[in-house]
Every structure is written in structure tokens, then in C-alpha cells.
Design a protein around this motif. Structure first.
Motif, mmCIF file in Angstrom:
data_model
loop_
_atom_site.group_PDB
_atom_site.id
_atom_site.type_symbol
_atom_site.label_atom_id
_atom_site.label_comp_id
_atom_site.label_asym_id
_atom_site.label_seq_id
_atom_site.Cartn_x
_atom_site.Cartn_y
_atom_site.Cartn_z
ATOM 1 N N LEU A 131 25.616 48.211 39.589
ATOM 2 C CA LEU A 131 25.464 47.690 40.947
ATOM 3 C C LEU A 131 24.703 48.675 41.825
ATOM 4 C CD1 LEU A 131 29.008 46.125 41.382
ATOM 5 C CD2 LEU A 131 26.838 44.884 41.306
ATOM 6 N N TYR A 132 24.970 49.953 41.649
ATOM 7 C CA TYR A 132 24.217 50.958 42.416
ATOM 8 C C TYR A 132 22.746 50.907 42.061
ATOM 9 C CZ TYR A 132 22.383 55.440 43.944
ATOM 10 O OH TYR A 132 21.603 56.412 44.529
ATOM 11 N N LEU A 184 31.339 47.429 46.185
ATOM 12 C CA LEU A 184 32.707 47.008 45.918
ATOM 13 C C LEU A 184 32.854 45.497 46.058
ATOM 14 C CD1 LEU A 184 35.643 47.705 45.334
ATOM 15 C CD2 LEU A 184 35.972 48.118 47.791
ATOM 16 N N GLY A 185 32.237 44.921 47.097
ATOM 17 C CA GLY A 185 32.314 43.478 47.286
ATOM 18 C C GLY A 185 31.679 42.704 46.149
ATOM 19 N N ASP A 186 30.498 43.153 45.697
ATOM 20 C CA ASP A 186 29.829 42.492 44.574
ATOM 21 C C ASP A 186 30.659 42.607 43.296
ATOM 22 O OD1 ASP A 186 27.769 41.822 46.244
ATOM 23 O OD2 ASP A 186 26.414 43.414 45.568
ATOM 24 N N LEU A 242 34.140 39.991 39.311
ATOM 25 C CA LEU A 242 35.225 40.439 38.443
ATOM 26 C C LEU A 242 35.758 39.357 37.503
ATOM 27 C CD1 LEU A 242 36.810 42.961 37.766
ATOM 28 C CD2 LEU A 242 38.498 42.320 39.492
ATOM 29 N N PRO A 243 35.949 38.098 37.947
ATOM 30 C CA PRO A 243 36.468 37.097 36.999
ATOM 31 C C PRO A 243 35.591 36.928 35.761
ATOM 32 C CG PRO A 243 36.679 36.306 39.252
ATOM 33 C CD PRO A 243 35.865 37.565 39.322
ATOM 34 N N GLN A 244 34.274 36.776 35.972
ATOM 35 C CA GLN A 244 33.389 36.642 34.812
ATOM 36 C C GLN A 244 33.352 37.914 33.989
ATOM 37 O OE1 GLN A 244 29.722 34.372 34.573
ATOM 38 N NE2 GLN A 244 29.765 34.159 36.801
ATOM 39 N N ILE A 255 25.768 39.087 34.971
ATOM 40 C CA ILE A 255 26.993 38.800 35.719
ATOM 41 C C ILE A 255 27.005 39.537 37.053
ATOM 42 C CG2 ILE A 255 29.500 39.127 35.728
ATOM 43 C CD1 ILE A 255 29.446 38.704 32.692
ATOM 44 N N LEU A 256 26.644 40.827 37.037
ATOM 45 C CA LEU A 256 26.771 41.658 38.231
ATOM 46 C C LEU A 256 25.632 41.464 39.220
ATOM 47 C CD1 LEU A 256 27.938 44.973 36.529
ATOM 48 C CD2 LEU A 256 29.327 43.490 37.978
#
Length: 270
Positions: free
Chosen positions: A89-90, A106-108, A113-115, A147-148
Motif C-alpha cells: 500500500l505504501y 490503514l483505511g485501504d 481485509l476480507p478479500q 486486492i490491495l
């Protein structure tokens, strides 16, 4: 978001060039990447240490070490998507933006997180048959990035949207041979890097620090630390290889230029 002024040049690269570029990226963003690596990998390293505690002792170290390393390798392979998610993500932020936002990272992560948990569960099932070490890396290595970063839904819904599974199939198709070759190169390089780090840190501790590391500490502490360091390095490599695959298969650099020009024209007409 600066689509035409990325911090990493958007162009095709060979895998060796991608690995070299990853070292330069880590050097340029060492502090944030270390923090992201610690935030993601340190909890899993502690959990693994507790799970495998007592498996190796100085009395039977040569009998138990192969089994310990095998279990540790399987655990690391399963945990890697969660452990390296902050790094991915960074990297997604820093590629296009001058400043990064930890709250957005953190929000992303929470949104994905579920996937991501489903992805980890799949890897855990595959790891039971030892295929998990090969399949996710060799044939669909960029599912985590999809996913991310792209955040397609898990199910198509009534709108028949592009799902992560379909997106992964479209991205990875016709590239499985190259990707498997890259996985083999990464595996061999990773093993050599772990051995080099273990030898270097052991020598530094004993010769410079005057601290004698026991065989048990070498296997149960130093080796896992070096493994996670290499995993974090290859998280950066994987992100750059994901960009490279999109450039090769989708002409992503052309898309970015077109989107940048469209945004410029829209600002001019406003």
C-alpha cells in the motif's frame, strides 16, 4: 495524484532490472519501508516464534532443524500477504504522490481485509499439500496487488462488475511461463540472500559485538529474522514486477499518459 510525474519511471524492464530497481527504491524510502515492514511482519514473526517454540534445541539441532525450517517456510508463505500489505500500500501511494498518508494506508488495508483473508485462507489450504509455495507465486503472484490496489469486488453482484478472480485471470493469462521463471529466479535469489544475511549478521555479532550466538539461536531467531527481511525486499520486487506486467500486457504507460492529458484538458476547460 501525478499520473505523468511518477517517482518510478513507468516503462518495461527485465526481472533482473526490477530486482536492481527494488534496491534503489528501498534505499530512497528506507525509513518508511522499514516501519511498514515492522508493522506487517513483526507480529507474525512473534506468532511463529511462539508456535514453533521448543522445537529445536542444541541436543537435537541437526535432527529437528529441517522440520523447523519447513514449517517456518510454510507459515511465512501463508502469512506473506498480510505481513507485506503495508509495504504494498505504501508503494502504491509513493509511486504517484509526493506525500503518503498513513491513515489512508490503514483505511485501504481495512477495506481490503476480507478479500485478503480469503486469499490467505486459500494459501493455507494449498500449503497443506506443499503446493502453496509454488502456485500463488508461480502462476498468480500479483493477486495481493490486485486486492490491495485495484480493489475489485469478490462477487460480481447485480452490476456484473469485474471481480478480483476475473481480473487476476485476465492479468496473468499467457504469462504463466515467464512468471514461473521469475518465481524460480526469486526463490534462488532469496535463499542466497537469506544465507548471506545470516552469515553477515552472525559475523557482525560475534566479531564486532563480542556476542556468541548459539546454534539454537541461529536457527530459531536469526534465520527467521533474515527470512522476513528478504520477504519484505521481495514485496517491493513484486510490486515493481506487477507494474512491469501491466505495462507489458496492458500498455499501462500509454493509459497513464492519456489519463494525464485528459485531466490536463479538463483543468484547462474548468
Amino acid at each position: 495524484m501525478n499520473l505523468d510525474a511518477t517517482h518510478i519511471a513507468i516503462r518495461e524492464r527485465g526481472f533482473a532490472e526490477v530486482m536492481d530497481l527494488a534496491l534503489k527504491v528501498i534505499r530512497a524510502h528506507l525509513g518508511p519501508l522499514v516501519l511498514c515492514g515492522l508493522a506487517g511482519a513483526a507480529p507474525w514473526a512473534v506468532i511463529n516464534g511462539l508456535l514453533l517454540d521448543g522445537m529445536v534445541s542444541d541436543l537435537d539441532i541437526w535432527d529437528q532443524t529441517p522440520w523447523f525450517l519447513t514449517l517456518m517456510g510454510l507459515l511465512v508463505a501463508v502469512e506473506t500477504p498480510l505481513a507485506t500489505a503495508p509495504i504494498t500500500l505504501y508503494m502504491g501511494q509513493v509511486t504517484f504522490q509526493d506525500q503518503t498518508d498513513p491513515r489512508r494506508i490503514l483505511g485501504d488495508l481495512l477495506q481490503s481485509l476480507p478479500q485478503l483473508l480469503w486469499h490467505v485462507a486459500f494459501r493455507a489450504v494449498m500449503a497443506v499439500t506443499f503446493i502453496g509455495l509454488v502456485l500463488p507465486y508461480g502462476f498468480a503472484p500479483f493477486t495481493q496487488e490486485l486486492i490491495l490496489l485495484e480493489r475489485n469486488p469478490m462477487l460480481p453482484g447485480k452490476e456484473k462488475r469485474m471481480t478480483t478472480r476475473r481480473r487476476s485471470r485476465n492479468l496473468h493469462k499467457s504469462a504463466s511461463g515467464d512468471l514461473f521463471g521469475h518465481w524460480l529466479a526469486a526463490l534462488c535469489s532469496g535463499v542466497l540472500l537469506v544465507l548471506a544475511l545470516v552469515g553477515g549478521l552472525h559475523t557482525a555479532a560475534s566479531q564486532l559485538g563480542g556476542y556468541e550466538i548459539s546454534r539454537t539461536q541461529l536457527i530459531t531467531v536469526l534465520v527467521p529474522i533474515c527470512v522476513w527481511m528478504v520477504v519484505c525486499y521481495f514485496a517491493v520486487v513484486r510490486f515493481l514486477a506487477y507494474l512491469d506486467l501491466r505495462i507489458q500486457r496492458e500498455g499501462w504507460e500509454v493509459e497513464l499518459k492519456m489519463r494525464s492529458e485528459a485531466a490536463r484538458l479538463a483543468r484547462g476547460m474548468a
